[in-house]
Design a protein around this motif. Structure first.
Motif, PDB file in Angstrom:
ATOM      1  N   PRO A   1       0.838  -1.200   0.000  1.00  0.00           N
ATOM      2  CA  PRO A   1       0.000   0.000   0.000  1.00  0.00           C
ATOM      3  C   PRO A   1       0.873   1.250   0.000  1.00  0.00           C
ATOM      4  CG  PRO A   1      -0.746  -1.569   1.657  1.00  0.00           C
ATOM      5  CD  PRO A   1       0.561  -2.078   1.139  1.00  0.00           C
ATOM      6  N   ASN A   2       0.480   2.245  -0.804  1.00  0.00           N
ATOM      7  CA  ASN A   2       1.237   3.493  -0.918  1.00  0.00           C
ATOM      8  C   ASN A   2       2.668   3.275  -1.401  1.00  0.00           C
ATOM      9  OD1 ASN A   2      -0.839   5.304  -0.037  1.00  0.00           O
ATOM     10  ND2 ASN A   2      -0.506   4.575   2.041  1.00  0.00           N
ATOM     11  N   GLU A   3       2.912   2.152  -2.071  1.00  0.00           N
ATOM     12  CA  GLU A   3       4.254   1.837  -2.578  1.00  0.00           C
ATOM     13  C   GLU A   3       5.304   1.979  -1.466  1.00  0.00           C
ATOM     14  OE1 GLU A   3       2.560   4.675  -4.358  1.00  0.00           O
ATOM     15  OE2 GLU A   3       1.323   2.996  -4.949  1.00  0.00           O
ATOM     16  N   ALA A   4       4.972   1.517  -0.263  1.00  0.00           N
ATOM     17  CA  ALA A   4       5.813   1.779   0.904  1.00  0.00           C
ATOM     18  C   ALA A   4       7.221   1.213   0.761  1.00  0.00           C
ATOM     19  CB  ALA A   4       5.145   1.224   2.162  1.00  0.00           C
ATOM     20  N   SER A   5       7.340  -0.048   0.368  1.00  0.00           N
ATOM     21  CA  SER A   5       8.672  -0.651   0.254  1.00  0.00           C
ATOM     22  C   SER A   5       9.475   0.012  -0.858  1.00  0.00           C
ATOM     23  CB  SER A   5       8.556  -2.157  -0.011  1.00  0.00           C
ATOM     24  OG  SER A   5       8.027  -2.824   1.114  1.00  0.00           O
ATOM     25  N   ALA A   6       8.807   0.319  -1.969  1.00  0.00           N
ATOM     26  CA  ALA A   6       9.501   0.995  -3.071  1.00  0.00           C
ATOM     27  C   ALA A   6       9.971   2.380  -2.642  1.00  0.00           C
ATOM     28  CB  ALA A   6       8.580   1.094  -4.289  1.00  0.00           C
ATOM     29  N   ALA A   7       9.123   3.091  -1.900  1.00  0.00           N
ATOM     30  CA  ALA A   7       9.501   4.430  -1.451  1.00  0.00           C
ATOM     31  C   ALA A   7      10.649   4.372  -0.441  1.00  0.00           C
ATOM     32  CB  ALA A   7       8.291   5.135  -0.843  1.00  0.00           C
ATOM     33  N   MET A   8      10.636   3.350   0.433  1.00  0.00           N
ATOM     34  CA  MET A   8      11.747   3.187   1.373  1.00  0.00           C
ATOM     35  C   MET A   8      13.046   2.930   0.621  1.00  0.00           C
ATOM     36  SD  MET A   8      10.954   3.615   4.563  1.00  0.00           S
ATOM     37  CE  MET A   8      12.266   2.749   5.412  1.00  0.00           C
ATOM     38  N   ALA A   9      12.971   2.080  -0.387  1.00  0.00           N
ATOM     39  CA  ALA A   9      14.160   1.815  -1.203  1.00  0.00           C
ATOM     40  C   ALA A   9      14.627   3.092  -1.901  1.00  0.00           C
ATOM     41  CB  ALA A   9      13.859   0.725  -2.226  1.00  0.00           C
ATOM     42  N   ALA A  10      13.677   3.890  -2.393  1.00  0.00           N
ATOM     43  CA  ALA A  10      14.030   5.149  -3.052  1.00  0.00           C
ATOM     44  C   ALA A  10      14.726   6.102  -2.092  1.00  0.00           C
ATOM     45  CB  ALA A  10      12.766   5.800  -3.625  1.00  0.00           C
ATOM     46  N   LEU A  11      14.292   6.114  -0.831  1.00  0.00           N
ATOM     47  CA  LEU A  11      14.962   6.959   0.160  1.00  0.00           C
ATOM     48  C   LEU A  11      16.412   6.529   0.355  1.00  0.00           C
ATOM     49  CD1 LEU A  11      12.222   7.401   2.919  1.00  0.00           C
ATOM     50  CD2 LEU A  11      13.053   9.110   1.307  1.00  0.00           C
ATOM     51  N   HIS A  12      16.648   5.223   0.395  1.00  0.00           N
ATOM     52  CA  HIS A  12      18.026   4.725   0.518  1.00  0.00           C
ATOM     53  C   HIS A  12      18.867   5.168  -0.689  1.00  0.00           C
ATOM     54  CE1 HIS A  12      17.564   2.384   4.144  1.00  0.00           C
ATOM     55  NE2 HIS A  12      16.558   1.695   3.642  1.00  0.00           N
ATOM     56  N   LEU A  13      18.277   5.127  -1.872  1.00  0.00           N
ATOM     57  CA  LEU A  13      19.005   5.538  -3.071  1.00  0.00           C
ATOM     58  C   LEU A  13      19.297   7.037  -3.054  1.00  0.00           C
ATOM     59  CD1 LEU A  13      17.130   3.442  -5.782  1.00  0.00           C
ATOM     60  CD2 LEU A  13      19.482   3.126  -5.013  1.00  0.00           C
TER      61      LEU A  13
END
Length: 322
Positions: A268-280
């Motif tokens: 939901p809310n692309e949470a894991s993808a957004a967390m990965a994007a923050l790391h990048l």
């Protein structure tokens, strides 16, 4: 009529109902009822073994309802539950990690981990875990989960009696304090979730936009941060690279910092993808966008989805070697 009087009159019914309702994901904790039932066992209440047995049955029956939802609706049920619950939106990925690590044995202890139990029960249904094995492991975990507050309530019954006496003396004020404490718990959980969502605010890319980039020959780098189980069940976007959200910066290290990077998941809310994007972003990458709607949106846009394990996606290890 206060909770003590209700328990003395309808003890086992309340124990069953509170245990059953909690398993459906409603923010109504069963532990206050179970602790009090254990404390009242010595003063005309029900025997401890019977309280534990009835509570465990309530837990398992509630879990079977959730399990059936997982079987019936598949991974869609995971997204719905995470949107409606007070858990953080990355609960799906985090629970899948535990399921992959411990397998069905996680049912023995997951109820002691707030925010994970409901999703794990759904995952058990989604993956079609054998019902006899599910009931056995879930039953053992349920018995332990119920037994803890019941036994503690019985051991510390004097302290519980004293606390109840104080609340009774305070009258309406005492009741207001108890209700206020429960309301504060709910508010804090909701606030934690909203703060988490705010951290993940960033521009998304739609499935149509991503398809346009690929069709135009721009070939963005696409990372798949779902679990192996999710990739097997849902398929993958052709050419995507598998990576754990917390390790994606290491995998992406071989690419230029101005490379176009897309990250997708099924949270939901692309949470894991957004967390990965923050790391990048912290690693210095500048053009990173989570895929809006994840793998589901990609499929709904009529774009190809390939079967995982058939050469459709590149592993992080393979990507690092090239």
């Amino acid at each position: 009529m206060d909770l003590t009087s209700l328990l003395l009159q309808y003890g086992l019914i309340l124990v069953f109902a509170s245990a059953f309702i909690e398993q459906l994901g409603l923010p109504i904790p069963s532990y206050p009822v179970l602790v009090l039932a254990g404390a009242l066992s010595h003063a005309g209440g029900d025997p401890l073994p019977l309280i534990i047995a009835v509570g465990a049955v309530g837990v398992v029956l509630g879990d079977l309802v959730v399990y059936a939802a997982g079987v019936r609706f598949g991974r869609r049920a995971l997204s719905v539950v995470c949107r409606l619950s007070m858990a953080r939106d990355n609960c799906v990925r985090r629970t899948e990690d535990k399921f992959a690590r411990f397998g069905p044995w996680a049912l023995l202890f997951v109820k002691f981990l707030p925010g994970f139990a409901l999703v794990l029960i759904l995952l058990s249904g989604v993956t079609r875990l054998a019902i006899p094995l599910f009931v056995l492991l879930d039953g053992i975990g349920a018995a332990a989960y119920v037994a803890l507050p019941v036994i503690l309530g019985n051991i510390f019954r004097d302290a519980v009696d004293s606390a109840l006496a104080t609340v009774t003396q305070w009258g309406e004020l005492g009741t207001a304090v108890v209700i206020g404490a429960l309301a504060l718990y709910v508010i804090l959980r909701l606030l934690d979730r909203q703060l988490f969502i705010r951290r993940l605010r960033m521009a998304r890319i739609s499935a149509q936009e991503l398809a346009g980039l690929i069709d135009a020959g721009r070939n963005p780098i696409i990372f798949d941060v779902r679990t192996a189980e999710a990739r097997r069940n849902e398929g993958v976007i052709p050419g995507s690279i598998n990576a754990h959200p917390d390790e994606i910066a290491l995998v992406a290290g071989r690419f230029a910092r101005d490379a176009e990077i897309i990250v997708y998941c099924s949270c939901p809310n692309e949470a894991s993808a957004a967390m990965a994007a923050l790391h990048l972003k912290r690693a210095g990458f500048k053009k990173i966008r989570p895929l809006l709607g994840g793998i589901e949106a990609w499929g709904q846009a009529g774009r190809p989805i390939e079967v995982a394990g058939m050469g459709a996606a590149t592993s992080a290890l393979q990507a690092a070697r090239h």
